[in-house]
Write an enzyme that holds these catalytic residues in place. Structure first.
Site, short mmCIF file in Angstrom:
data_model
loop_
_atom_site.label_atom_id
_atom_site.label_comp_id
_atom_site.label_asym_id
_atom_site.label_seq_id
_atom_site.Cartn_x
_atom_site.Cartn_y
_atom_site.Cartn_z
N ASP A 159 93.66 42.63 37.75
CA ASP A 159 94.39 43.54 38.64
C ASP A 159 95.87 43.61 38.25
OD1 ASP A 159 92.90 44.96 40.42
OD2 ASP A 159 92.91 43.45 42.00
N GLN A 216 89.94 41.22 46.51
CA GLN A 216 90.17 42.53 47.10
C GLN A 216 91.19 42.41 48.24
OE1 GLN A 216 88.62 45.43 45.93
NE2 GLN A 216 90.01 46.49 47.32
N LYS A 227 82.97 49.42 42.40
CA LYS A 227 83.20 48.56 41.23
C LYS A 227 81.88 47.97 40.75
CE LYS A 227 87.89 47.52 42.76
NZ LYS A 227 88.79 46.65 43.52
#
Ligand code: NDP
Length: 294
Positions: A121, A98, A54
């Site tokens: 997300d 994450q 990322k």
């Protein structure tokens, strides 16, 4: 025997990036560089690889990203405090934590602490609700990437039977909802199967489109699919392989060797859905920055 066409995540993500470049340039002209904050707790090797990818992609696109790394004994309350601070930080239009998190931290509580307007997300209940109601704000990156691949290759979903293998909140459930919606990317007849489903093949063999999100290396063999089906392999699994220098190789949930020649379409692993997940994260972050301007 049909020829199997590989659906290239590389080609589709390249198209996405080229479209995003002009949107990013337009934002920069207004003095705004889309920014993403990533929180990484602990040293899970797969998470570290994802976070590095990322970071690299955001740098390549000329975007701002910053990763906040913490040891895996971080107390939940400290993580919540950090998220609240980043929720208020105008440098970041997107914020993600994450997953997975360490045991002492409730993932659900953490997801609910993220400002839904920065939840790139798409895991926050507000965003899941909007998606389910057919008015999505942020669609989570992997399901969105699957939709984009289907659209890019003109694969019809309307009236088709889609069988989704797996029902996680990250992949299986959202993609099953999205494909059943009354939208131009939906209108499918969707069956969701999981570990309590007896006789999986009874369902998978009926699928016009089969989506494998199981986390079971190469479990979906040619025997599971109908001739001519479109097979989307979401799995990313590390399996031991002494022949490789690293001692392992990455495989999907689909056994490519037995599905090739039987399916009409297949997403390869690597080079399929995984590449789309990062592309959709960039897109969602750009969208978050654009929403901030409205
Ligand atoms: P989860 O482990 O959260 O969910 C797996 C799902 O598959 C569950 O619903 C489980 O059923 C079901 N399942 C597992 N084993 C079987 C079995 N033997 N028979 C039937 N059903 C089974 O995984 P995720 O959804 O998070 O991820 C799935 C895969 O996709 C993984 O390989 C992961 O690495 C990969 N992934 C890839 C991404 C990408 O960018 N390409 C992004 C996210 C994930 P039950 O609910 O009953 O337990």
């Amino acid at each position: 025997m049909p020829e199997t066409q590989l659906l290239s995540g590389k080609a589709v993500s390249a198209a996405v990036y080229s479209e995003l470049n002009s949107r990013i340039a337009a934002l920069k002209e207004k003095g705004l560089t889309p920014g993403l904050a990533v929180i990484l707790v602990g040293a899970d090797p797969a998470s570290q690889v994802y976070v590095r990818s990322k970071e690299r992609r955001f740098a390549k696109m000329g975007l701002y990203s910053e990763t906040f790394r913490f040891d895996d004994d971080l107390p939940e309350s400290d993580l919540i405090e950090k998220i609240r601070e980043l929720n208020d930080d105008h440098n970041f239009h997107g914020l993600l934590v994450q997953l997975p998190l360490s045991q002492q931290i409730s993932e659900q509580k953490i997801i609910e602490t993220i400002n839904p307007e920065k939840d790139v997300d798409g895991f926050h209940p507000v965003n899941l609700g909007l998606m389910t109601a057919g008015v999505p704000r942020f669609i989570s990156c992997t399901p969105k990437g699957i939709l984009r691949i289907l659209k890019h290759y003109d694969i019809e979903t309307s009236g088709k039977h889609v069988v989704v293998c797996g029902r996680s909140n990250i992949v299986g459930r959202p993609i099953s909802v999205l494909l059943s919606l009354k939208t131009d990317y939906g209108n499918a007849i969707v069956t969701v199967i999981h570990s309590r489903t007896p006789d999986l093949q009874k369902y998978t063999r009926q699928a016009d489109i089969l989506i494998a999100a199981l986390g079971q290396p190469e479990m979906i063999t040619g025997d599971f699919i109908k001739a001519g089906a479109c097979v989307i392999d979401v799995g990313i699994n590390r399996v031991e392989d002494a022949a490789q220098e690293k001692g392992y190789r990455m495989v999907g949930d689909v056994q490519q060797s037995t599905v090739m020649g039987k399916a009409s379409y297949l997403t390869p692993v690597p080079g399929g859905v995984g590449l789309m997940t990062i592309a959709m994260l960039v897109e969602n972050t750009v969208e978050a920055a654009e929403l901030g301007l409205q």
